[in-house]
Design an enzyme around this catalytic site. Sequence first.
Site, short mmCIF file in Angstrom:
data_model
loop_
_atom_site.label_atom_id
_atom_site.label_comp_id
_atom_site.label_asym_id
_atom_site.label_seq_id
_atom_site.Cartn_x
_atom_site.Cartn_y
_atom_site.Cartn_z
N SER A 142 0.81 -1.11 0.03
CA SER A 142 -0.09 -0.08 -0.07
C SER A 142 0.82 1.30 -0.20
O SER A 142 1.97 1.08 0.38
CB SER A 142 -0.79 0.01 1.28
OG SER A 142 -1.39 1.29 1.56
N TYR A 155 -1.39 -0.71 10.67
CA TYR A 155 -1.78 -1.09 9.13
C TYR A 155 -0.40 -0.47 8.31
O TYR A 155 0.04 -1.30 7.59
CB TYR A 155 -2.92 -0.22 8.49
CG TYR A 155 -3.14 -0.64 7.18
CD1 TYR A 155 -3.27 -1.74 6.84
CD2 TYR A 155 -3.49 0.54 6.34
CE1 TYR A 155 -3.69 -2.07 5.48
CE2 TYR A 155 -3.57 0.09 4.92
CZ TYR A 155 -3.82 -0.99 4.49
OH TYR A 155 -4.02 -1.54 3.32
#
Length: 267
Positions: A142, A155
């Site tokens: 990501s 995350y």
Amino acid sequence: MTTQTKGTALITGASSGIGAIYAERLARRGHDLILVARNRERLTELARRLTDATGRSVQVFPADLSEPADLAKVEDLLRTDRSITVLVNNAGFGAATPLLQSDVARMSEMISLNVNALTRLTYAAVPGLVERGNGTVINIASIVAVAPELLNGVYGGSKAYVLAFTRSLQHELADKGVRVQAVLPGATATEFWDVLGHPVSNLPPAWVMSAADMVDAALAGLDQGEVFTVPALPDAGDWSAYEDARQKLMPNLSHSQPASRYGVAKA
Ligand code: NAP
């Protein structure tokens, strides 16, 4: 329709979003598929649709990858199925809350899926790919791997792990016939955002890419030989400059003495 198989692609998190698009695109490229996620009905429906559309063999393998027993079954499959040529480590979830509002048990679950499952599946797949001198590992990271301030820190940390792990794998496997790629999507229109409690419709549309465009760009990046693909980044030179800055640090990261600015006297 391609009749000769390019080998089997095992895709985690194939029941929705980015993983389901990878399944469709890789089937159209001539791969047979093994689709892994928890939701059996969704996997079965996708498998039926893709078999009808492409004629490829599509197997479903329902598994909760944060459960050691289920994860072990998928690892076993990767170790023993010699037709596997592609692993797409895509299953994952995120969060947007800061530490003070986050449940640490949920954070552990995130590490177990985004980090531990991805690691164990890669360890299970790579020896066979190396032995056969042919294979590709695609790890879905990501943009938060390089911008952890944007969402939840665990995350971001989990995706920074994916980036570092992929970089190291590329270094280790480059001469062994195995390709690796880390994909760094920005905001992508999937259920990811519902799962973390902020529907994607809350984001400015100018930030959000469709999952189909994201995967098509990522596969184009793979075809172009990229190890790191940031589908939204207009100028690839910006990523090279980031990498150059990292390389510039390398010769000076380990010395016998602290840097003089710390004023630590020599013993
Ligand atoms: P998604 O639509 O929510 O897909 C997540 C997939 O992971 C689903 O197929 C889900 O299926 C599966 N999954 C979740 N928990 C699982 C578990 N414990 N075991 C096995 N499978 C599990 O979201 P997505 O956007 O496509 O996410 C795919 C990847 O892209 C993730 O790694 C995410 O971090 C990354 N990513 C997404 C974005 C974005 O903006 N969407 C941006 C950057 C990176 P089941 O529920 O059936 O298990």
